[in-house]
Design an enzyme around this catalytic site. Structure first.
Site, mmCIF file in Angstrom:
data_model
loop_
_atom_site.group_PDB
_atom_site.id
_atom_site.type_symbol
_atom_site.label_atom_id
_atom_site.label_comp_id
_atom_site.label_asym_id
_atom_site.label_seq_id
_atom_site.Cartn_x
_atom_site.Cartn_y
_atom_site.Cartn_z
ATOM 1 N N HIS A 16 0.853 -1.191 0.000
ATOM 2 C CA HIS A 16 0.000 0.000 0.000
ATOM 3 C C HIS A 16 0.890 1.243 0.000
ATOM 4 O O HIS A 16 1.267 1.748 1.056
ATOM 5 C CB HIS A 16 -0.926 -0.027 1.218
ATOM 6 C CG HIS A 16 -1.942 1.087 1.251
ATOM 7 N ND1 HIS A 16 -3.244 0.888 1.682
ATOM 8 C CD2 HIS A 16 -1.867 2.401 0.930
ATOM 9 C CE1 HIS A 16 -3.910 2.039 1.621
ATOM 10 N NE2 HIS A 16 -3.077 2.982 1.170
ATOM 11 N N HIS A 18 1.161 4.919 -2.227
ATOM 12 C CA HIS A 18 0.724 5.839 -3.288
ATOM 13 C C HIS A 18 1.961 6.488 -3.904
ATOM 14 O O HIS A 18 2.804 7.046 -3.173
ATOM 15 C CB HIS A 18 -0.169 6.935 -2.707
ATOM 16 C CG HIS A 18 -1.419 6.406 -2.056
ATOM 17 N ND1 HIS A 18 -2.594 6.221 -2.739
ATOM 18 C CD2 HIS A 18 -1.673 5.996 -0.783
ATOM 19 C CE1 HIS A 18 -3.526 5.738 -1.917
ATOM 20 N NE2 HIS A 18 -2.989 5.588 -0.721
ATOM 21 N N GLY A 170 -8.613 8.318 -1.903
ATOM 22 C CA GLY A 170 -9.145 9.675 -1.843
ATOM 23 C C GLY A 170 -9.592 10.053 -0.451
ATOM 24 O O GLY A 170 -9.804 9.183 0.405
ATOM 25 N N GLU A 202 -11.573 4.495 7.111
ATOM 26 C CA GLU A 202 -10.324 5.153 7.530
ATOM 27 C C GLU A 202 -10.582 6.224 8.586
ATOM 28 O O GLU A 202 -9.719 6.529 9.404
ATOM 29 C CB GLU A 202 -9.684 5.768 6.268
ATOM 30 C CG GLU A 202 -8.293 6.264 6.423
ATOM 31 C CD GLU A 202 -7.739 6.786 5.094
ATOM 32 O OE1 GLU A 202 -8.369 6.579 4.032
ATOM 33 O OE2 GLU A 202 -6.665 7.406 5.129
HETATM 34 P P1 IMP Z 1 -1.260 9.466 -6.463
HETATM 35 O O1 IMP Z 1 -2.533 8.699 -6.692
HETATM 36 O O2 IMP Z 1 -0.028 8.734 -6.904
HETATM 37 O O3 IMP Z 1 -1.339 10.859 -7.023
HETATM 38 O O4 IMP Z 1 -1.060 9.577 -4.876
HETATM 39 C C1 IMP Z 1 -1.682 10.541 -4.097
HETATM 40 C C2 IMP Z 1 -3.168 10.267 -3.922
HETATM 41 O O5 IMP Z 1 -3.338 9.081 -3.134
HETATM 42 C C3 IMP Z 1 -3.881 11.339 -3.118
HETATM 43 O O6 IMP Z 1 -4.333 12.394 -3.931
HETATM 44 C C4 IMP Z 1 -5.046 10.578 -2.488
HETATM 45 O O7 IMP Z 1 -6.130 10.511 -3.380
HETATM 46 C C5 IMP Z 1 -4.494 9.189 -2.327
HETATM 47 N N1 IMP Z 1 -4.116 8.969 -0.930
HETATM 48 C C6 IMP Z 1 -2.908 9.116 -0.371
HETATM 49 N N2 IMP Z 1 -2.963 8.847 0.948
HETATM 50 C C7 IMP Z 1 -4.232 8.492 1.201
HETATM 51 C C8 IMP Z 1 -4.918 8.085 2.388
HETATM 52 O O8 IMP Z 1 -4.382 8.005 3.504
HETATM 53 N N3 IMP Z 1 -6.248 7.825 2.252
HETATM 54 C C9 IMP Z 1 -6.902 7.912 1.070
HETATM 55 N N4 IMP Z 1 -6.282 8.279 -0.050
HETATM 56 C C10 IMP Z 1 -4.973 8.566 0.009
HETATM 57 ZN ZN ZN Z 2 -3.697 4.931 1.139
#
Ligand code: IMP
Ligand code: ZN
Length: 323
Positions: A16, A18, A170, A202
């Protein structure tokens, strides 16, 4: 051997992470310089007084996305993120990212850039295997969600050894995900070998219970966080052995859990939740500043178990998920 060295030497699996949350601030600053983007000298990170989960999402929209604006920047981020996980002793890594239109590039181009950056990064870091999950943001409309599911299916057919599924992420304060259900159901029907992973309960409010049940009815392959799951739903998850992505620092530093000691990992572990279904993950190591090795150190402390138990657990997770 000190704790961190011991944890770094463990062969670890990260499921997990991002992409845009995993770039470290020093690398982001380097990229900003390269692209001629001005970043403020001080960027408030978690740990600063009053920092909340909403501030995490503001960091993405106001800071990180102001730098990661085109294919070159995205490629830089993926390569630096993979190299950092490799340095941390991660052997199997599933990255996730939300396809978006960047300068000169549509969502299809975004996915294609991530896939080729992952291939390149793996060829330069031979001890790590990296896969990719396409994220749907809960704020996406049904059409965008459907486009992302179609892209996942398309790229999984083209690059089956890299693209392995779809995530739903998100800001959880931005509402439910019922409008995404038709697309997510289609993924399960049209591409049953692709994984569906969903951020789940969450924050304390929402989720509504019927939304949690709807998500479970989609047969997700894994669920992220699971901080505020009512007991009877957790009992169902346990009976079905649904894997949970545990993000200790993200929850504590992001402010949804009061302390590591109060984190639900301990409760799940003590309740006999299958250990191979509890997976330590970083979520956004660039923001929460705790790499996976550090998460192992924290988990060992809060669980009060020996290094041998942690080593067996890490191995169970590798055996089950690294493919
Ligand atoms: P990306 O999808 O690579 O741009 O990574 C950033 C995105 O991941 C953010 O804009 C969020 O939508 C999502 N994200 C990151 N951390 C969290 C979290 O803790 N909960 C929900 N979504 C997250
Ligand atoms: Zn996440």
């Amino acid at each position: 051997m000190d704790e961190l060295t011991w944890a770094k030497n463990l062969a670890k699996t990260e499921l997990h992470a991002h992409i845009n949350g995993s770039i470290g601030m020093p690398d982001l600053r380097k990229l900003a310089d390269l692209k001629g983007v001005h970043l403020p000298a001080e960027i408030a990170l978690p740990g600063s007084a009053g920092f909340s989960l909403d501030d995490v999402f503001a960091l993405f929209s106001k800071t990180i996305y102001s730098v990661v604006r085109d294919a070159q920047a995205l490629q830089f981020v993926v390569e630096h993120v993979v190299a950092a996980f490799k340095r941390d002793g991660v052997r199997y890594l599933e990255l996730r990212s939300t396809p978006k239109s960047l300068e000169g590039m549509d969502m299809d181009g975004y996915v294609s850039t991530v896939v080729s950056a992952i291939s390149k990064a793996m060829s330069e870091n031979e001890t790590i295997r990296v896969k990719f999950l396409l994220s749907v943001d809960r704020r996406h409309d049904p059409e965008t969600a459907s486009t992302i599911v179609s892209l996942a299916i398309k790229y999984a057919n083209l690059f089956p050894s890299i693209v392995v599924g779809v995530d739903v992420c998100g800001n959880p304060a931005c509402g439910g995900i019922k409008h995404l259900v038709p697309s997510l159901s289609r993924l399960k029907l049209d591409a049953p070998t692709l994984k569906l992973v969903i951020h789940f309960a969450e924050i304390e409010t929402p989720p509504e219970e019927d939304e949690l049940l709807t998500i479970l009815s989609l047969n997700p392959d894994r669920l992220g966080h699971c901080t505020f799951v009512p007991d009877h739903i957790m009992a169902t998850m346990r009976a079905r052995k649904i894997p949970i992505e545990i993000c200790l620092s993200s929850n504590v530093v992001g402010g949804t859990v009061n302390s590591f000691e109060a984190h639900h990992l301990k409760q799940l572990w003590d309740s006999g939740y299958p250990r191979e279904c509890l997976i330590l993950c970083t979520d956004d190591v660039g923001i929460f500043c705790s790499d996976l090795s550090n998460e192992y150190v924290i988990a060992r402390r809060v669980l009060g178990v020996s290094r041998e138990v942690m080593e067996e657990w890490a191995q169970l997770v590798c055996d089950k998920y690294a493919r």
